[in-house]
Design a protein around this motif. Structure first.
Motif, PDB file in Angstrom:
ATOM      1  N   TYR A 161       0.832  -1.211   0.000  1.00 34.33           N
ATOM      2  CA  TYR A 161       0.000   0.000   0.000  1.00 34.33           C
ATOM      3  C   TYR A 161       0.863   1.256   0.000  1.00 34.33           C
ATOM      4  O   TYR A 161       0.439   2.321   0.439  1.00 34.33           O
ATOM      5  CB  TYR A 161      -0.939  -0.018   1.213  1.00 34.33           C
ATOM      6  CG  TYR A 161      -2.301   0.570   0.913  1.00 34.33           C
ATOM      7  CD1 TYR A 161      -3.125   0.007  -0.059  1.00 34.33           C
ATOM      8  CD2 TYR A 161      -2.772   1.683   1.606  1.00 34.33           C
ATOM      9  CE1 TYR A 161      -4.373   0.539  -0.332  1.00 34.33           C
ATOM     10  CE2 TYR A 161      -4.026   2.217   1.342  1.00 34.33           C
ATOM     11  CZ  TYR A 161      -4.820   1.637   0.368  1.00 34.33           C
ATOM     12  OH  TYR A 161      -6.069   2.164   0.088  1.00 34.33           O
ATOM     13  N   ASN A 175       4.251  10.947 -10.706  1.00 38.26           N
ATOM     14  CA  ASN A 175       3.103  10.046 -10.584  1.00 38.26           C
ATOM     15  C   ASN A 175       3.261   9.255  -9.290  1.00 38.26           C
ATOM     16  O   ASN A 175       4.378   8.893  -8.900  1.00 38.26           O
ATOM     17  CB  ASN A 175       3.059   9.073 -11.768  1.00 38.26           C
ATOM     18  CG  ASN A 175       1.829   8.177 -11.715  1.00 38.26           C
ATOM     19  OD1 ASN A 175       0.729   8.628 -11.984  1.00 38.26           O
ATOM     20  ND2 ASN A 175       2.019   6.914 -11.351  1.00 38.26           N
ATOM     21  N   ARG A 180       2.656  -3.731  -6.320  1.00 37.17           N
ATOM     22  CA  ARG A 180       3.111  -4.688  -5.309  1.00 37.17           C
ATOM     23  C   ARG A 180       4.628  -4.883  -5.414  1.00 37.17           C
ATOM     24  O   ARG A 180       5.183  -4.882  -6.532  1.00 37.17           O
ATOM     25  CB  ARG A 180       2.372  -6.016  -5.458  1.00 37.17           C
ATOM     26  CG  ARG A 180       2.882  -6.864  -6.596  1.00 37.17           C
ATOM     27  CD  ARG A 180       2.064  -8.136  -6.785  1.00 37.17           C
ATOM     28  NE  ARG A 180       2.800  -9.127  -7.528  1.00 37.17           N
ATOM     29  CZ  ARG A 180       2.272 -10.146  -8.189  1.00 37.17           C
ATOM     30  NH1 ARG A 180       0.961 -10.322  -8.176  1.00 37.17           N
ATOM     31  NH2 ARG A 180       3.032 -11.011  -8.820  1.00 37.17           N
ATOM     32  N   TRP A 194       2.755  -2.678 -15.184  1.00 36.94           N
ATOM     33  CA  TRP A 194       2.448  -2.876 -16.592  1.00 36.94           C
ATOM     34  C   TRP A 194       2.753  -1.604 -17.358  1.00 36.94           C
ATOM     35  O   TRP A 194       2.620  -0.498 -16.839  1.00 36.94           O
ATOM     36  CB  TRP A 194       0.976  -3.238 -16.780  1.00 36.94           C
ATOM     37  CG  TRP A 194       0.589  -4.548 -16.205  1.00 36.94           C
ATOM     38  CD1 TRP A 194       1.165  -5.758 -16.471  1.00 36.94           C
ATOM     39  CD2 TRP A 194      -0.448  -4.810 -15.262  1.00 36.94           C
ATOM     40  NE1 TRP A 194       0.543  -6.745 -15.766  1.00 36.94           N
ATOM     41  CE2 TRP A 194      -0.464  -6.193 -15.023  1.00 36.94           C
ATOM     42  CE3 TRP A 194      -1.378  -4.005 -14.621  1.00 36.94           C
ATOM     43  CZ2 TRP A 194      -1.358  -6.786 -14.145  1.00 36.94           C
ATOM     44  CZ3 TRP A 194      -2.273  -4.598 -13.757  1.00 36.94           C
ATOM     45  CH2 TRP A 194      -2.265  -5.972 -13.528  1.00 36.94           C
ATOM     46  N   ALA A 230      -3.268   6.926  -4.883  1.00 38.94           N
ATOM     47  CA  ALA A 230      -2.269   6.129  -5.597  1.00 38.94           C
ATOM     48  C   ALA A 230      -2.924   4.919  -6.262  1.00 38.94           C
ATOM     49  O   ALA A 230      -2.455   4.448  -7.295  1.00 38.94           O
ATOM     50  CB  ALA A 230      -1.167   5.689  -4.639  1.00 38.94           C
ATOM     51  N   GLY A 231      -4.008   4.434  -5.687  1.00 43.63           N
ATOM     52  CA  GLY A 231      -4.688   3.267  -6.248  1.00 43.63           C
ATOM     53  C   GLY A 231      -5.856   3.637  -7.153  1.00 43.63           C
ATOM     54  O   GLY A 231      -6.562   2.761  -7.636  1.00 43.63           O
ATOM     55  N   ARG A 342     -14.054   3.306  -9.489  1.00 44.15           N
ATOM     56  CA  ARG A 342     -14.239   2.759 -10.835  1.00 44.15           C
ATOM     57  C   ARG A 342     -15.658   3.032 -11.326  1.00 44.15           C
ATOM     58  O   ARG A 342     -15.887   3.184 -12.521  1.00 44.15           O
ATOM     59  CB  ARG A 342     -13.921   1.263 -10.855  1.00 44.15           C
ATOM     60  CG  ARG A 342     -12.512   0.938 -10.394  1.00 44.15           C
ATOM     61  CD  ARG A 342     -11.459   1.474 -11.348  1.00 44.15           C
ATOM     62  NE  ARG A 342     -10.132   1.423 -10.742  1.00 44.15           N
ATOM     63  CZ  ARG A 342      -8.987   1.647 -11.371  1.00 44.15           C
ATOM     64  NH1 ARG A 342      -8.990   1.952 -12.661  1.00 44.15           N
ATOM     65  NH2 ARG A 342      -7.837   1.594 -10.749  1.00 44.15           N
TER      66      ARG A 342
HETATM   67  C1  LIG Z   1      -3.626  -2.465  -2.921  1.00 39.96           C
HETATM   68  C2  LIG Z   1      -3.357  -2.225  -4.381  1.00 39.96           C
HETATM   69  C3  LIG Z   1      -2.412  -2.990  -5.046  1.00 39.96           C
HETATM   70  C4  LIG Z   1      -2.132  -2.781  -6.390  1.00 39.96           C
HETATM   71  N1  LIG Z   1      -1.166  -3.513  -7.008  1.00 39.96           N
HETATM   72  C5  LIG Z   1      -0.826  -3.229  -8.283  1.00 39.96           C
HETATM   73  C6  LIG Z   1       0.268  -3.904  -8.903  1.00 39.96           C
HETATM   74  O1  LIG Z   1       0.921  -4.736  -8.296  1.00 39.96           O
HETATM   75  N2  LIG Z   1       0.563  -3.582 -10.175  1.00 39.96           N
HETATM   76  C7  LIG Z   1      -0.151  -2.654 -10.885  1.00 39.96           C
HETATM   77  O2  LIG Z   1       0.185  -2.376 -12.044  1.00 39.96           O
HETATM   78  N3  LIG Z   1      -1.215  -2.015 -10.329  1.00 39.96           N
HETATM   79  C8  LIG Z   1      -1.543  -2.287  -9.045  1.00 39.96           C
HETATM   80  N4  LIG Z   1      -2.582  -1.630  -8.455  1.00 39.96           N
HETATM   81  C9  LIG Z   1      -3.423  -0.754  -9.271  1.00 39.96           C
HETATM   82  C10 LIG Z   1      -2.798   0.599  -9.474  1.00 39.96           C
HETATM   83  O3  LIG Z   1      -2.304   1.128  -8.278  1.00 39.96           O
HETATM   84  C11 LIG Z   1      -3.834   1.533 -10.043  1.00 39.96           C
HETATM   85  O4  LIG Z   1      -4.218   1.058 -11.326  1.00 39.96           O
HETATM   86  C12 LIG Z   1      -3.367   2.943 -10.137  1.00 39.96           C
HETATM   87  O5  LIG Z   1      -4.353   3.697 -10.808  1.00 39.96           O
HETATM   88  C13 LIG Z   1      -2.059   3.026 -10.876  1.00 39.96           C
HETATM   89  O6  LIG Z   1      -1.662   4.341 -10.908  1.00 39.96           O
HETATM   90  P1  LIG Z   1      -1.369   5.007 -12.302  1.00 39.96           P
HETATM   91  O7  LIG Z   1      -2.686   5.045 -13.030  1.00 39.96           O
HETATM   92  O8  LIG Z   1      -0.905   6.363 -11.910  1.00 39.96           O
HETATM   93  O9  LIG Z   1      -0.347   4.185 -12.946  1.00 39.96           O
HETATM   94  C14 LIG Z   1      -2.864  -1.806  -7.103  1.00 39.96           C
HETATM   95  C15 LIG Z   1      -3.816  -1.025  -6.442  1.00 39.96           C
HETATM   96  C16 LIG Z   1      -4.054  -1.220  -5.088  1.00 39.96           C
HETATM   97  C17 LIG Z   1      -5.052  -0.333  -4.390  1.00 39.96           C
END
Ligand SMILES: Cc1cc2nc3c(=O)[nH]c(=O)nc-3n(C[C@H](O)[C@H](O)[C@H](O)COP(=O)(O)O)c2cc1C
Length: 517
Positions: A161, A175, A180, A194, A230-231, A342
């Motif tokens: 997290y 950003n 994980r 990704w 962030a998520g 979402r």
């Molecule tokens: C607890 C948690 C774990 C996550 N783990 C991953 C991960 O391992 N890899 C990934 O690409 N996105 C993961 N995400 C999703 C991204 O954080 C999410 O798509 C976020 O919008 C990415 O930020 P960005 O759009 O600025 O790249 C996770 C989200 C949460 C809340």
């Protein structure tokens, strides 16, 4: 079953700055939303198991573990773990400065403008996260009680997290995203990312600039808006720190890292600084991990890896973590936050595409936005298909919205039974109510995707065959003169007058207190 909108009044936000993770914990405690665990708990399997069982279907409290096995000596660098902060709509409402009992429908509506808010951060000279600065041989990730969250995980996950901060080398815009990260040595953290994510865009941009490494910093443990933003799908080119400022109603105080040119919250609990290797030769084995789908996912494979150059942390730091993976009866923080954000994002996509008549949008929390529910007041046949096409044609459909169900505006999409009833009696597959959109971009973490279809190069992040279930009444049916021109018969629900009369006699009939109309 039929739509009742008790909560349709507009709720005003009182943006609240909690100061740091400790301020958030104090706020939770004052609302009886925190459970402290003072007896010893093992970081190895036990802590994750407890967190998964205790969270319930959004009903558990936030958890503060105060005694972690192997990490509870006076000289231990980090002795506490906090989690389950945001897997309840009550706590999300608190974070947003709303009454805790605000209905999720209102949270979605507020979520529609939340990510567009902007209060830029403020640079400060120093802060609590600099109380301890570890470099060179002093860097040891095993000083932190990273849990081995689930028995089948590939290792101990320190990053579950944390906000991973990276910078676009061309624009300089930062950003912050959650990715994980597994401990793979005293200074190595392979992460799952990704190319389609914003960190992936930065990864490509640094590579195109001829660099072999990209600076990265991970901020662990601060106010709840850090993990929430962030998520969440904050737009490309918008810095999450600006959105966090808008959520809390005050600038985020940031300071410079020691060894990388990035900014992190001054009052974060822990900051991991380093460089992410861009050359596949430097990738380190990572995974699998209990993923957001509720299944083990993300195969064990070499992944881009953070070479840690420095760790800074507060005195007696609290490690912020989360148990990933939602299942019936156990909703993760990602799932509950995603159900709001979402849905809000999908609603904005529908509006931008000009789809008329949308009255509600929802993603039930058990699957984090894989099944999307849309409620609409339809005025022409084909409106549900227009909605599905708009959603699937948007980049917001990346890893989301595999199945879309559209219902009329008398069906409460927050009520599973109501949606199921609409699917039972308003869907006719022979009348084009079930449409498959084959071979679209999708999700490789979804176990229903064949292994060979998880090819990220071919399908973005894996192949999905998407489905629309149009559970609205078919406007193409002939109006029935016997039904006054209606296409569907009336339901069995009594008329209001009859209901009122019946409830007026409720007590006399010995049926208890009359129900609210
Ligand atoms: C607890 C948690 C774990 C996550 N783990 C991953 C991960 O391992 N890899 C990934 O690409 N996105 C993961 N995400 C999703 C991204 O954080 C999410 O798509 C976020 O919008 C990415 O930020 P960005 O759009 O600025 O790249 C996770 C989200 C949460 C809340």
């Amino acid at each position: 079953m039929l739509q009742t909108r008790k909560s349709d009044m507009t709720v005003e936000r009182t943006p609240t700055a909690f100061g740091d993770l400790r301020g958030w914990i104090a706020a939770l405690e004052s609302e009886d939303e925190l459970h402290r665990i003072d007896t010893e708990v093992d970081w190895n399997i036990e802590l994750g198991t407890i967190m998964r069982l205790a969270q319930g279907p959004g009903t558990g409290k936030a958890l503060l573990f105060n005694r972690i096995k192997d990490y509870n000596k006076p000289e231990s660098r980090c002795r506490r773990i906090f989690g389950s902060g945001l897997n309840s709509y009550r706590r999300i409402a608190m974070m947003l400065g709303l009454p805790p009992d605000t209905h999720p429908r209102e949270l979605v509506k507020i979520g529609r403008t939340l990510l567009a808010g902007s209060i830029p951060p403020k640079l400060v000279a120093t802060g609590p996260v600099k109380e301890n600065i570890l470099k060179g041989p002093d860097v040891d990730l095993y000083d932190f009680p990273s849990p081995h969250w689930n028995r089948l995980d590939g290792g101990r996950y320190l990053l579950t997290y944390g906000g991973c901060v990276t910078k676009d080398p061309d624009t300089g815009i930062m950003n912050v995203g959650i990715y994980r990260g597994m401990v793979a040595g005293h200074d190595a953290i392979p992460i799952l990312m990704w190319r389609a994510q914003h960190i992936g865009h930065h990864f490509t941009a640094w590579q195109n600039g001829g660099k072999s490494e990209m600076p990265i910093a991970v901020a662990i443990g601060w106010e709840p808006s850090l993990g929430f933003c962030a998520g969440s799908p904050v737009a490309k080119g918008v810095c999450e720190y600006d959105v966090m400022g808008a959520i809390r109603g005050a600038p985020v105080e940031l300071l410079k890292c020691e060894t990388v040119d990035l900014l992190v919250p001054a009052a974060a609990e822990i900051v991991i600084e380093g460089y992410l290797g861009l050359d596949p030769q430097t990738y380190v084995m990572e995974g699998p991990f209990a993923e957001f789908t509720g299944y083990l996912a993300g195969d064990r494979s070499p992944k881009p890896t953070i070479r840690v150059t420095c760790i800074t942390h507060r005195n007696d730091p609290i490690l912020r973590g989360t148990i990933e993976g939602a299942m019936p009866g156990s909703y993760s923080e990602n799932a509950v936050c995603s159900s709001i954000m979402r849905a809000a994002t999908a609603w904005n996509v529908l509006d931008r595409a000009g789809v008329p008549g949308i009255t509600d949008v929802w993603c039930p929390p058990v699957h984090a936005g894989i099944n999307l529910l849309i409620q609409m007041k339809q005025s022409y046949r084909g409106q549900a298909k227009q909605a599905a096409n708009a959603i699937w044609g948007s980049s917001a459909a990346h890893v989301r919205y595999k199945h879309i169900t559209v219902v009329d505006d008398d069906i409460d999409i927050h009520d599973y039974a109501a949606v199921d009833w609409a699917i039972a009696y308003r869907v006719n597959a022979g009348e084009d109510d079930v449409i498959i959109m084959p071979a679209t971009f999708g999700s490789g973490l979804d176990p229903s995707t064949r292994r060979r279809d998880r090819n990220a190069h071919l399908f973005g992040t894996g192949k999905w065959n998407r489905v629309l279930i149009d559970a609205t009444m078919n406007l193409d049916y002939d109006p029935d003169p016997d039904l006054g021109g209606a296409r569907f018969p009336p339901t069995v629900w009594p008329e209001k007058d009859d209901i009122d009369k019946a409830y007026a006699r409720w007590t006399e009939l010995g049926l208890g207190r009359p129900k609210a109309p």
